[in-house]
Design a protein around this motif. Structure first.
Motif, PDB file in Angstrom:
ATOM      1  N   TYR A   1       0.844  -1.190   0.000  1.00 55.87           N
ATOM      2  CA  TYR A   1       0.000   0.000   0.000  1.00 55.87           C
ATOM      3  C   TYR A   1       0.888   1.253   0.000  1.00 55.87           C
ATOM      4  CZ  TYR A   1      -3.717  -3.251   1.054  1.00 55.87           C
ATOM      5  OH  TYR A   1      -4.592  -4.296   0.997  1.00 55.87           O
ATOM      6  N   ALA A   2       0.430   2.261  -0.742  1.00 51.95           N
ATOM      7  CA  ALA A   2       1.241   3.469  -0.891  1.00 51.95           C
ATOM      8  C   ALA A   2       1.370   4.229   0.428  1.00 51.95           C
ATOM      9  CB  ALA A   2       0.628   4.379  -1.960  1.00 51.95           C
TER      10      ALA A   2
ATOM     11  N   ASN B   1     -13.122   4.025  -3.558  1.00 55.34           N
ATOM     12  CA  ASN B   1     -12.336   3.340  -4.583  1.00 55.34           C
ATOM     13  C   ASN B   1     -11.940   4.260  -5.731  1.00 55.34           C
ATOM     14  OD1 ASN B   1     -11.431   0.688  -4.211  1.00 55.34           O
ATOM     15  ND2 ASN B   1     -13.524  -0.097  -4.281  1.00 55.34           N
ATOM     16  N   SER B   2     -12.438   5.487  -5.725  1.00 59.88           N
ATOM     17  CA  SER B   2     -12.037   6.457  -6.737  1.00 59.88           C
ATOM     18  C   SER B   2     -11.980   7.826  -6.082  1.00 59.88           C
ATOM     19  CB  SER B   2     -13.016   6.455  -7.915  1.00 59.88           C
ATOM     20  OG  SER B   2     -12.656   7.461  -8.849  1.00 59.88           O
TER      21      SER B   2
ATOM     22  N   LEU C   1      -2.295   8.947  -5.218  1.00 61.63           N
ATOM     23  CA  LEU C   1      -3.176   8.147  -4.354  1.00 61.63           C
ATOM     24  C   LEU C   1      -4.578   8.188  -4.941  1.00 61.63           C
ATOM     25  CD1 LEU C   1      -1.897   9.499  -0.917  1.00 61.63           C
ATOM     26  CD2 LEU C   1      -1.072   7.517  -2.208  1.00 61.63           C
ATOM     27  N   ASN C   2      -5.083   7.050  -5.416  1.00 57.21           N
ATOM     28  CA  ASN C   2      -6.347   7.019  -6.145  1.00 57.21           C
ATOM     29  C   ASN C   2      -7.443   6.229  -5.455  1.00 57.21           C
ATOM     30  OD1 ASN C   2      -5.834   8.351  -8.923  1.00 57.21           O
ATOM     31  ND2 ASN C   2      -4.041   7.036  -8.604  1.00 57.21           N
ATOM     32  N   ALA C   3      -7.132   5.518  -4.383  1.00 58.70           N
ATOM     33  CA  ALA C   3      -8.151   4.765  -3.644  1.00 58.70           C
ATOM     34  C   ALA C   3      -7.750   4.753  -2.175  1.00 58.70           C
ATOM     35  CB  ALA C   3      -8.279   3.340  -4.171  1.00 58.70           C
TER      36      ALA C   3
ATOM     37  N   TYR D   1      -4.037   3.653   1.670  1.00 56.83           N
ATOM     38  CA  TYR D   1      -4.146   4.324   0.369  1.00 56.83           C
ATOM     39  C   TYR D   1      -3.460   3.466  -0.682  1.00 56.83           C
ATOM     40  CZ  TYR D   1      -5.507   8.574   2.882  1.00 56.83           C
ATOM     41  OH  TYR D   1      -6.144   9.490   3.668  1.00 56.83           O
ATOM     42  N   ALA D   2      -4.097   3.381  -1.868  1.00 56.02           N
ATOM     43  CA  ALA D   2      -3.541   2.609  -2.981  1.00 56.02           C
ATOM     44  C   ALA D   2      -3.379   3.502  -4.194  1.00 56.02           C
ATOM     45  CB  ALA D   2      -4.438   1.418  -3.319  1.00 56.02           C
TER      46      ALA D   2
END
Length: 746
Positions: free
Chosen positions: A242-243, A302-303, A322-324, A343-344
């Motif tokens: 995970y980021a 998720n977005s 970071l997009n999700a 965060y992913a």
């Protein structure tokens, strides 16, 4: 053994009738011609007859061979029919493809797998049933298989079936068609969908188990909650990928801010936005962190780009890639301790499978966090106790002096206050020493304390004083011997501190420590029980839903499964109540008919026992007043005591457990559970609050300790007595009646 007949036209006597079966057709024709010549010449009649006989024998042999060949042909045809039937009805799918990938032959299993009739599939390309990517892979696979001739396998997807997308394993080999001598590929098709799903599930389970093991490892090694969170976040960032991973704690302030307990990954972004994250209502409280705290449920975005609730932080999150994001509440005992934020970089990263194992990680992390908090509280309590002991030893309240023969010569004001005397009217020097101590304490001082102080100059230990009203006052006492020039005791001095409060605090501290120790273990046990109970509930509910789609399901089977659901939910409620109590929760007091509770328990106390069913004898006091108690906890306490009684009578022909209720003169309701078993060891009877002590090989030693904690939480007491001279043990506990305050009852 005879020799083979010579060439045609040779000596007619050179043959042997036993070898006729080996003659060729040309040999026979030559013999016949030779026979005609002999007959025309009317020569060698003996040879002619002999040859005629041999021909007849050979004819019979040929007829036998023809019959055997006919039988063999019939067997071959039957075998071929069986092979064709086996090929057609085999549960494994078989296909024959041309070098261009066209279906030349397919059995019934293959037709069903490809969802078409056998005739309708002939001449169709196998690639037509696959997706574009798998179709290209199939073409390369067939080319390599025909080129090398080595058997090979390929896994492809079969989309759009009645049961959804399937996964097929193709195992092929090169062959030659018997019809046209063209190279073909023979394929065996195996549906491996369930196998691959099971493997994927196993990988997810292994991943979850690995994550849980890392959390448990961090729990064992961490020194504080912050250390624990740093370790777990580092694992989620560096190993789980995970980021950004962080744990935030809601701060109890007016604005509802958040405090970072641990973080790893894109911490620069976290430092920019943490001051803007809130958990109370408002625009900044609608993000994953705030909603997770408010609802106690996981919150997924998720977005980041499309989620309107993420507006206050969207641009900065996207700038860091970071997009999700997901917020997982860390809940223990109904209280949200904090939130695990993940965060992913990819949108839609958090599907149901991902959330399942992350939920397990969050549960384990919450339990570990709570355990560390209890450990911190216990450490602080022990430090406070140590400081209190130092103060007690350094600054006692009682100061007194006595002559060498034990006559009091001086008391300080604290001594008068401790014993309740008035310094203006009471003169201790006019009273012997024994009047100020209980008999046992005086004997202890006379036999041990004074001789030790005389020899060593100092004695330190516990003793007791008697107050003016006859109350025994425990003290921590130091006696000093003061010598004259010749080494003889000239006088004694003593410093003593009242231990009444200290002993009460120590007893409470020991009780708190016991509750914390039991609570930590009880929390782990409850957490582990909740998982199989939840699984059992899910399976049972799923089975009932399947029954709705089935015909002819027996009513008794459905009713039985519904009862399973009732009992599983009831067990879950009991586990939650006990878990809440052992984690420091308070009992849910209500007015309770204790006699009614005992009567309700009777039928189910012996359910499911393999040994002889015991008889429950009830001696219930009439007009027993109602009590103020938690029905679930008292019910489980009674259940535990009766089970212990039954186990103590294991092997008896007619075991009897007696339950007695009584209303005492002090306003308390007493319950007795009596057995006639082997009796309770003295070590346990005198120390019922000792956890992990058990006489049963399969026991954990928690039952009686938990029961005592439950009863004490109700303001009562639990103790055990021997039934001497009769066998067995009686457990007693008291509860306050509904009209008595807890302090009075205790």
């Amino acid at each position: 053994m005879g020799n083979r007949p010579g060439p045609p036209g040779g000596d007619l006597r050179g043959g042997d009738s036993e070898d006729l079966a080996g003659w060729s057709r040309e040999d026979l024709i030559a013999r016949l011609r030779r026979l005609e010549e002999c007959l025309e010449a009317d020569t060698a009649p003996e040879d002619s007859r002999r040859m005629l006989y041999e021909l007849q024998v050979h004819q019979m042999e040929l007829e036998r061979q023809n019959r055997e060949m006919a039988e063999l042909r019939a067997q071959l045809e039957a075998s071929r029919d069986r092979y064709v039937a086996l090929y057609e009805t085999a549960p494994v799918a078989y296909l024959t493809l041309s070098r261009e990938g066209m279906i030349r032959n397919v059995n019934l299993a293959g037709s069903r797998l490809l969802q078409g009739g056998p005739g309708g599939l002939i001449g169709e390309p196998l690639s037509a049933f696959l997706g574009a990517e798998d179709a290209a892979r199939l073409e390369d696979y067939l080319h390599d298989l025909l080129r090398t001739g080595s058997p090979a396998s390929l896994e492809v997807g079969l989309p759009g079936g009645e049961d959804g997308d399937r996964t097929l394993l193709l195992e092929g080999s090169r062959a030659v068609s018997p019809r046209d001598d063209e190279p073909v590929v023979r394929l065996v098709l195996t549906d491996v969908t369930e196998t691959r799903e099971a493997e994927a599930l196993q990988r997810r389970v292994n991943r979850a188990l690995y994550a849980l093991s890392r959390v448990q490892e961090a729990t064992r090694e961490a020194e504080s909650p912050g250390d624990l969170m740093e370790r777990v976040c580092r694992f989620l960032n560096e190993e789980a990928g995970y980021a950004l991973a962080f744990v935030g704690e809601p701060v109890e302030d007016a604005e509802g801010t958040a405090r970072v307990v641990g973080a790893s990954g894109a911490t620069d972004y976290l430092e920019e936005v943490i001051g803007e994250i809130r958990w109370k209502e408002g625009p900044q409280g609608r993000g994953p962190f705030g909603r997770a705290v408010q609802t106690g449920q996981p919150v997924i975005s998720n977005s980041v780009e499309m989620d309107p609730s993420f507006g206050p932080w969207r641009e900065r999150a996207l700038a860091y890639g970071l997009n999700a994001v997901v917020g997982l509440p860390l809940v223990e005992g109904g209280r949200t301790l904090g939130v695990l934020g993940l965060y992913a970089e990819e949108a839609n990263s958090f599907d149901a499978e991902e959330m399942q194992w992350l939920g397990q990680v969050a549960d384990e992390l919450a339990t570990a966090w709570c355990a560390l908090l209890h450990r911190e509280h216990r450490r602080r309590a022990e430090e406070e106790r140590d400081r209190l002991v130092e103060v007690l030893e350094a600054t006692p309240d009682f100061v007194g002096m006595a002559s060498a023969d034990g006559r009091v010569t001086f008391w300080n004001p604290g001594a008068y206050k401790l014993l309740g005397y008035d310094p203006e009217t009471y003169q201790p020097e006019h009273h012997p020493l024994r009047e100020h101590h209980p008999p046992w304490a005086y004997e202890h001082l006379r036999r041990e304390a004074f001789p030790a102080a005389r020899e060593h100059g100092l004695w330190r230990g516990e003793s007791a004083f008697l107050s003016r009203d006859g109350r025994e006052i425990p003290v921590n006492q130091v006696i000093l011997a003061h010598y004259d020039a010749e080494g003889r005791v000239q006088y004694w001095s003593t410093i003593a501190h009242d231990l009444t409060t200290f002993k009460q605090q120590r007893a409470e501290l020991e009780r708190s420590r016991r509750l914390m120790a039991i609570g930590e273990l009880g929390s782990v046990v409850a957490h582990q029980l909740n998982q199989p109970l939840t699984a059992a509930l899910t399976y049972a509910e799923g089975t009932l839903h399947r029954f709705d789609n089935l015909q002819g399901v027996p009513v008794a089977l459905r009713e039985g499964l519904e009862q399973v659901l009732v009992q599983v939910r009831k067990a879950g409620g009991i586990v939650r109540d006990l878990h809440n109590f052992l984690r420091g929760g308070s009992p849910h007091f209500q007015t309770l008919d204790l006699n009614g509770l005992v009567r309700q328990l009777g039928p189910r106390l012996t359910t499911g026992r393999e040994s002889r069913t015991p008889r429950i004898r009830q001696d219930l006091a009439p007009d027993l007043p109602a009590v103020s108690a938690d029905s679930t906890l008292i019910q489980e306490c009674l259940q535990n005591l009766v089970n212990n009684a039954v186990e103590a009578m294991e092997g008896e022909d007619e075991p009897v457990v007696e339950i007695v209720t009584d209303f005492r003169q002090d306003g308390l309701v007493e319950v007795q559970v009596r057995d006639s078993g082997v009796g309770l060891p003295e070590a346990l009877r005198e120390n019922l609050d000792r956890p992990l002590y058990t006489t049963k090989p399969e026991g954990l030693g928690l039952g009686v300790a938990i029961c005592r904690s439950v009863i004490e939480a109700h303001g009562g007491n639990l103790w055990a007595t021997s039934n001497d001279p009769e066998p067995g043990t009686t457990f007693h506990f008291t509860l306050r009646s509904a009209g008595v305050e807890p302090e009075t009852a205790h």
